[in-house]
Design a protein around this motif. Sequence first.
Motif, mmCIF file in Angstrom:
data_model
loop_
_atom_site.group_PDB
_atom_site.id
_atom_site.type_symbol
_atom_site.label_atom_id
_atom_site.label_comp_id
_atom_site.label_asym_id
_atom_site.label_seq_id
_atom_site.Cartn_x
_atom_site.Cartn_y
_atom_site.Cartn_z
ATOM 1 N N LYS A 42 38.153 -15.050 18.776
ATOM 2 C CA LYS A 42 39.096 -14.653 19.668
ATOM 3 C C LYS A 42 38.858 -15.698 21.016
ATOM 4 O O LYS A 42 39.516 -15.724 21.853
ATOM 5 C CB LYS A 42 38.875 -13.353 20.344
ATOM 6 C CG LYS A 42 39.309 -12.444 18.932
ATOM 7 C CD LYS A 42 39.381 -10.926 19.507
ATOM 8 C CE LYS A 42 40.034 -10.079 18.222
ATOM 9 N NZ LYS A 42 40.412 -8.847 18.864
ATOM 10 N N PHE A 117 44.982 -14.658 25.104
ATOM 11 C CA PHE A 117 44.742 -14.682 23.464
ATOM 12 C C PHE A 117 44.176 -16.269 23.124
ATOM 13 O O PHE A 117 44.826 -16.773 22.393
ATOM 14 C CB PHE A 117 45.827 -14.197 22.772
ATOM 15 C CG PHE A 117 46.668 -12.863 22.986
ATOM 16 C CD1 PHE A 117 46.057 -11.962 22.305
ATOM 17 C CD2 PHE A 117 47.493 -12.712 23.980
ATOM 18 C CE1 PHE A 117 46.304 -10.425 22.620
ATOM 19 C CE2 PHE A 117 47.630 -11.532 24.380
ATOM 20 C CZ PHE A 117 47.396 -10.481 23.515
ATOM 21 N N TYR A 119 42.659 -17.642 20.976
ATOM 22 C CA TYR A 119 42.200 -17.592 19.624
ATOM 23 C C TYR A 119 42.006 -18.868 19.097
ATOM 24 O O TYR A 119 42.784 -19.892 19.164
ATOM 25 C CB TYR A 119 42.889 -16.909 18.456
ATOM 26 C CG TYR A 119 43.227 -15.406 18.907
ATOM 27 C CD1 TYR A 119 42.568 -14.596 20.111
ATOM 28 C CD2 TYR A 119 44.204 -14.624 18.469
ATOM 29 C CE1 TYR A 119 42.477 -13.372 20.107
ATOM 30 C CE2 TYR A 119 44.537 -13.107 18.701
ATOM 31 C CZ TYR A 119 43.540 -12.452 19.424
ATOM 32 O OH TYR A 119 43.828 -11.223 19.854
ATOM 33 N N PHE A 128 48.592 -8.854 20.535
ATOM 34 C CA PHE A 128 49.510 -9.786 21.035
ATOM 35 C C PHE A 128 50.967 -9.331 21.089
ATOM 36 O O PHE A 128 51.733 -9.365 21.861
ATOM 37 C CB PHE A 128 49.493 -11.059 20.231
ATOM 38 C CG PHE A 128 50.550 -12.236 20.715
ATOM 39 C CD1 PHE A 128 50.273 -12.921 21.714
ATOM 40 C CD2 PHE A 128 51.536 -12.289 20.024
ATOM 41 C CE1 PHE A 128 51.128 -13.870 22.029
ATOM 42 C CE2 PHE A 128 52.727 -13.217 20.521
ATOM 43 C CZ PHE A 128 52.413 -13.928 21.436
ATOM 44 N N THR A 138 51.737 -13.617 28.424
ATOM 45 C CA THR A 138 50.785 -13.941 27.268
ATOM 46 C C THR A 138 50.525 -15.411 27.257
ATOM 47 O O THR A 138 51.274 -16.325 27.382
ATOM 48 C CB THR A 138 51.157 -13.432 25.918
ATOM 49 O OG1 THR A 138 52.411 -14.142 25.668
ATOM 50 C CG2 THR A 138 51.381 -11.945 25.888
ATOM 51 N N ALA A 140 48.578 -17.975 24.666
ATOM 52 C CA ALA A 140 48.098 -18.123 23.527
ATOM 53 C C ALA A 140 48.334 -19.526 22.983
ATOM 54 O O ALA A 140 49.565 -20.077 23.168
ATOM 55 C CB ALA A 140 48.560 -17.269 22.576
ATOM 56 N N LEU A 146 51.085 -16.400 15.740
ATOM 57 C CA LEU A 146 51.551 -16.431 17.125
ATOM 58 C C LEU A 146 52.500 -17.709 17.510
ATOM 59 O O LEU A 146 53.345 -17.577 18.517
ATOM 60 C CB LEU A 146 50.224 -16.525 18.154
ATOM 61 C CG LEU A 146 49.016 -15.440 17.875
ATOM 62 C CD1 LEU A 146 47.764 -15.705 18.896
ATOM 63 C CD2 LEU A 146 49.674 -13.997 17.904
#
Length: 176
Positions: A42, A117, A119, A128, A138, A140, A146
Amino acid sequence: LIAQGPVFYEQVDVTRAEARKTLGLDEQDVVLLMMGLIRPYKGIEGAIEALARVAQERPETSLKLIIAGSAFDRQYFRELQALAEKLNVTPLIRWITDYIPSHQVGMYHAAVDAVLFPYHNISQSAAFLTAGGLGKCTVAPPVGGLGELLIDGENGVQIESADPAAVAEGLRRCLD
């Protein structure tokens, strides 16, 4: 089609002020969230390093990072705590390593400004989907599903990778 699983859109029945009061957060805080199991994939270390960078650049901003999730890998958890200590951001981080009941998920989202996020890899993330569905900024990278869901500048901030510099830039974009 197989459904992802629970998302918690319907659970936000508290205001931001009520949620912050319940969680002991100040109204002027800029609150970031990472929610889910605390696991190496993560990229939590990237979020901690990004927090340190942005906090140093913006000392006038009261940044807080909530890292909420069960920490089954105790060695990884200790490494994250040591990193936070080394970077002098321990006071900015609230660790919640107890299980968060599903009926409280919406309250956490109501209290925060952005959800991170960073990740390294993932196929999909209910966390998410929940954050996006609740209209949170958000941050990411385009890993797994995603990359198909996050449209940069429309429903969040897409970053190149989980690299701390990229996470910090995504965080800055959410804050501006």
